[in-house]
Motif scaffolding. Sequence first.
Motif, mmCIF file in Angstrom:
data_model
loop_
_atom_site.group_PDB
_atom_site.id
_atom_site.type_symbol
_atom_site.label_atom_id
_atom_site.label_comp_id
_atom_site.label_asym_id
_atom_site.label_seq_id
_atom_site.Cartn_x
_atom_site.Cartn_y
_atom_site.Cartn_z
ATOM 1 N N SER A 113 37.578 96.078 -16.097
ATOM 2 C CA SER A 113 38.386 96.768 -17.106
ATOM 3 C C SER A 113 39.658 96.024 -17.484
ATOM 4 C CB SER A 113 38.757 98.159 -16.590
ATOM 5 O OG SER A 113 39.586 98.063 -15.455
ATOM 6 N N ILE A 114 39.886 94.847 -16.911
ATOM 7 C CA ILE A 114 41.168 94.183 -17.075
ATOM 8 C C ILE A 114 41.457 93.807 -18.528
ATOM 9 C CG2 ILE A 114 40.396 91.805 -16.720
ATOM 10 C CD1 ILE A 114 42.881 91.465 -14.902
ATOM 11 N N ASP A 115 40.414 93.638 -19.338
ATOM 12 C CA ASP A 115 40.612 93.260 -20.737
ATOM 13 C C ASP A 115 40.472 94.426 -21.713
ATOM 14 O OD1 ASP A 115 40.989 90.547 -20.139
ATOM 15 O OD2 ASP A 115 38.818 90.237 -20.014
ATOM 16 N N ASP A 116 40.436 95.647 -21.175
ATOM 17 C CA ASP A 116 40.202 96.808 -22.033
ATOM 18 C C ASP A 116 41.456 97.369 -22.667
ATOM 19 O OD1 ASP A 116 37.583 96.573 -21.499
ATOM 20 O OD2 ASP A 116 37.451 98.242 -20.100
ATOM 21 N N ARG A 149 50.538 82.676 -2.779
ATOM 22 C CA ARG A 149 49.521 81.949 -3.540
ATOM 23 C C ARG A 149 48.906 82.866 -4.596
ATOM 24 N NH1 ARG A 149 45.867 81.812 0.065
ATOM 25 N NH2 ARG A 149 47.076 82.585 1.858
ATOM 26 N N ARG A 150 48.601 82.305 -5.715
ATOM 27 C CA ARG A 150 47.970 83.089 -6.781
ATOM 28 C C ARG A 150 46.468 83.171 -6.501
ATOM 29 N NH1 ARG A 150 51.796 84.270 -10.338
ATOM 30 N NH2 ARG A 150 53.484 82.785 -10.769
ATOM 31 N N THR A 151 46.017 84.370 -6.193
ATOM 32 C CA THR A 151 44.608 84.614 -5.912
ATOM 33 C C THR A 151 44.028 85.483 -7.017
ATOM 34 O OG1 THR A 151 45.096 86.629 -4.657
ATOM 35 C CG2 THR A 151 45.101 84.545 -3.434
ATOM 36 N N GLU A 152 42.727 85.625 -7.005
ATOM 37 C CA GLU A 152 42.093 86.474 -8.016
ATOM 38 C C GLU A 152 42.624 87.903 -7.939
ATOM 39 O OE1 GLU A 152 37.694 88.040 -9.516
ATOM 40 O OE2 GLU A 152 37.968 87.284 -7.478
ATOM 41 N N LEU A 153 42.793 88.410 -6.718
ATOM 42 C CA LEU A 153 43.262 89.780 -6.569
ATOM 43 C C LEU A 153 44.700 89.923 -7.079
ATOM 44 C CD1 LEU A 153 42.698 92.627 -5.639
ATOM 45 C CD2 LEU A 153 43.408 91.970 -3.334
ATOM 46 N N LEU A 154 45.543 88.929 -6.830
ATOM 47 C CA LEU A 154 46.920 89.019 -7.311
ATOM 48 C C LEU A 154 47.002 88.791 -8.816
ATOM 49 C CD1 LEU A 154 49.018 87.422 -4.432
ATOM 50 C CD2 LEU A 154 48.515 89.830 -4.901
ATOM 51 N N ASP A 155 46.023 88.081 -9.382
ATOM 52 C CA ASP A 155 45.943 88.012 -10.849
ATOM 53 C C ASP A 155 45.644 89.403 -11.415
ATOM 54 O OD1 ASP A 155 46.508 85.347 -10.995
ATOM 55 O OD2 ASP A 155 44.429 84.684 -11.121
ATOM 56 N N ILE A 156 44.743 90.128 -10.753
ATOM 57 C CA ILE A 156 44.466 91.507 -11.175
ATOM 58 C C ILE A 156 45.718 92.359 -11.020
ATOM 59 C CG2 ILE A 156 43.142 93.577 -10.585
ATOM 60 C CD1 ILE A 156 40.814 91.741 -9.810
ATOM 61 N N ALA A 157 46.437 92.156 -9.920
ATOM 62 C CA ALA A 157 47.663 92.915 -9.684
ATOM 63 C C ALA A 157 48.707 92.654 -10.757
ATOM 64 C CB ALA A 157 48.237 92.567 -8.307
ATOM 65 N N PRO A 159 40.470 120.958 -3.406
ATOM 66 C CA PRO A 159 40.033 119.589 -3.728
ATOM 67 C C PRO A 159 39.872 118.739 -2.478
ATOM 68 C CG PRO A 159 41.829 120.264 -5.176
ATOM 69 C CD PRO A 159 41.710 121.321 -4.119
ATOM 70 N N LEU A 160 38.800 117.959 -2.442
ATOM 71 C CA LEU A 160 38.545 117.069 -1.318
ATOM 72 C C LEU A 160 39.130 115.686 -1.602
ATOM 73 C CD1 LEU A 160 34.817 117.985 -0.574
ATOM 74 C CD2 LEU A 160 36.866 118.835 0.598
ATOM 75 N N ARG A 161 39.606 115.041 -0.565
ATOM 76 C CA ARG A 161 40.130 113.691 -0.704
ATOM 77 C C ARG A 161 38.979 112.704 -0.889
ATOM 78 N NH1 ARG A 161 44.975 111.582 1.278
ATOM 79 N NH2 ARG A 161 45.251 113.424 2.600
ATOM 80 N N ARG A 162 39.052 111.892 -1.919
ATOM 81 C CA ARG A 162 38.017 110.883 -2.154
ATOM 82 C C ARG A 162 38.275 109.650 -1.301
ATOM 83 N NH1 ARG A 162 38.367 108.966 -7.680
ATOM 84 N NH2 ARG A 162 40.574 109.540 -7.549
ATOM 85 N N ASN A 163 37.214 109.020 -0.839
ATOM 86 C CA ASN A 163 37.347 107.803 -0.042
ATOM 87 C C ASN A 163 37.638 106.606 -0.942
ATOM 88 O OD1 ASN A 163 36.845 109.025 2.469
ATOM 89 N ND2 ASN A 163 34.624 108.903 2.138
ATOM 90 N N TYR A 164 38.502 105.744 -0.464
ATOM 91 C CA TYR A 164 38.885 104.545 -1.208
ATOM 92 C C TYR A 164 38.063 103.366 -0.729
ATOM 93 C CZ TYR A 164 41.869 100.861 -3.162
ATOM 94 O OH TYR A 164 42.356 99.762 -3.863
ATOM 95 N N ASP A 165 37.333 102.734 -1.651
ATOM 96 C CA ASP A 165 36.513 101.565 -1.351
ATOM 97 C C ASP A 165 37.153 100.350 -2.008
ATOM 98 O OD1 ASP A 165 34.620 99.490 -1.372
ATOM 99 O OD2 ASP A 165 32.935 100.884 -1.387
ATOM 100 N N PRO A 166 37.839 99.491 -1.247
ATOM 101 C CA PRO A 166 38.565 98.371 -1.850
ATOM 102 C C PRO A 166 37.691 97.465 -2.706
ATOM 103 C CG PRO A 166 39.168 98.628 0.456
ATOM 104 C CD PRO A 166 38.000 99.536 0.215
ATOM 105 N N ASP A 167 36.505 97.116 -2.225
ATOM 106 C CA ASP A 167 35.639 96.203 -2.973
ATOM 107 C C ASP A 167 35.194 96.817 -4.298
ATOM 108 O OD1 ASP A 167 35.829 94.328 -0.949
ATOM 109 O OD2 ASP A 167 34.041 95.055 0.090
ATOM 110 N N MET A 168 34.831 98.086 -4.273
ATOM 111 C CA MET A 168 34.406 98.754 -5.497
ATOM 112 C C MET A 168 35.567 98.855 -6.484
ATOM 113 S SD MET A 168 32.599 102.493 -5.920
ATOM 114 C CE MET A 168 31.271 101.976 -4.816
ATOM 115 N N GLU A 169 36.760 99.134 -5.972
ATOM 116 C CA GLU A 169 37.925 99.239 -6.846
ATOM 117 C C GLU A 169 38.240 97.904 -7.514
ATOM 118 O OE1 GLU A 169 39.641 101.969 -7.764
ATOM 119 O OE2 GLU A 169 38.157 103.096 -6.630
ATOM 120 N N VAL A 170 38.143 96.824 -6.759
ATOM 121 C CA VAL A 170 38.408 95.499 -7.322
ATOM 122 C C VAL A 170 37.399 95.189 -8.418
ATOM 123 C CG1 VAL A 170 38.377 93.020 -6.835
ATOM 124 C CG2 VAL A 170 39.565 94.573 -5.294
#
Length: 535
Positions: free
Chosen positions: A527-530, A160-168, A510-521
């Motif tokens: 930035s999708i139109d930049d 299914r086409r979702t908002e997240l897969l549109d970003i993908a 260098p320290l590994r940065r934590n990945y925050d899925p919601d913040m990344e989305v």
Amino acid sequence: MSSWAGYAWLQKHFDIPVTQKMPIRSQIGRDRKTSFQNGVYHETYRPNSKPDDTPSAHLAFALKHEGIHLELLSHVFERYQKQALTDWVASEPTGQYTRKAGFLYEWLTGDILTVPEMSGNYHNLLNPHEVVAAETPIKNSRWRINDNLPGTPHFCPIIRRTELLDIASNYDSNARLKNMEDDFGAELMSRSAVWLTIRESRASFAIEHEGDQKSKIHRFALAMGRYCGQIDAPLSSESLTELQNSILGTSTIRPGLRQSPVFVGSGTQEMGSYVHYVAPDANEVKPMLEGLQAFMAKTQHESPIVRAAVASFGFVFIHPMADGNGRISRFLINDSLRRDSAVPEPLLLPISSTINKSTGSRNNYDKILEAYSRPMMAKTTNDIRFGDRTTYPDGVVSDFKFSGNDTLRPAWRYPDLTEQSEYLFHVIHETIEYEMRHQIESHQSYINARDKVKDTLEGPNEHIDRIMRSVERNDGQISNKLEKEFPMLKDPETSESIKNVINAYVAGRPLRRNYDPDMEVETLRESIDDGPGLR
């Protein structure tokens, strides 16, 4: 009082054992409203929209308002009286939804309806704005339908086409990797291709709890470098057997496509087995793989991330080999991305490293597999037993018996891989922007430190590496054993200089940065139109 409509009504009326979620559930209530909970749209319609309480009326409602749910429809047509369906279709030969129903009945069952000639405008079977569809529909003149199903009756995944897969779909992995090259330099990126491949191999074996087998890790790394994006038909039985032999070695007990039942489980000899997933019947394997190949052929301009997810998860859910399914499925991610020019040669994304980097990440991988398998097992608990041992055509002797094939066949054939595609998007994004950057930064930091050590002490890299590892493991000190191996370290000035460099490297690593899925989305959404490179 509310009452079900569409697919929900059909599920209840026919008592259908659906294992995958219905993305839309409709009911009749007082007011028209929509709500969204746990990935499901709940649609309420006013009483004047209520269908008659007949399978045909609710089937037409479902096809009009809820799209196409192949698993549920497959069960419906097994229970729907053929003559009643024939009469309904014949009564409306120009109707869009009767024609869709007739086409789907024949496509799903292989049976033919005796109906008059259909008429009316051609309509797409799937709405390509709502789900991933075949890019070139096939005109079906019998039903006047544009068949844009992306697979075959034996295997047709739905995404299914979702908002997240549109970003993908707007995600430019090539541009992001080019940005990384600009940051670190082409030489370091080129050198990183080798050790990132080895890292991917090591992590992929660790996922299978085989992390310490160095010869196998090396063999898998060589196989990835040799085969990724290079095999003409990677999902053919011949290619899969060759790939399996390259990864596991020619000594693997049962090479090639399996001809025996298989389940994924855990347990001990004393306590017995706990079944997490039962794979499709062996007779289904070859046609299902052909369906998976058809999907890849029919969706060549779709999002590379979605295609990689279907190749990988579609493969692992079919589970076509006796051994090596997990490693091959993760190989297929990079293979598909390479073929779609989403990752340039010779780079490989260390996907398995991201999956296996922490207990939480590994649990997320297990959860996305269980999102598909757990509901299936819940419906067929009583169909699993262990009895007399049977010898199968491939030589496998097994006491595993499963009587739930008819229940699970529609779910096996028509998996909804939307959640798996969304999951893989996050894994790929985290791999590029977090895991790879961290590994390359760490490698660069190490190389810089090694060069500084070599300013004080000349020697081959393997000797300097040995010294650096020893000092780090010995809390920043030079051991007597190391001094005996390298007598020049007894010199106080030399040893002090080297210790200072190594201790500074360890402290500033260098320290590994934590990945925050919601913040990344949210960042990706903004930035999708930049423009290219920032998407």
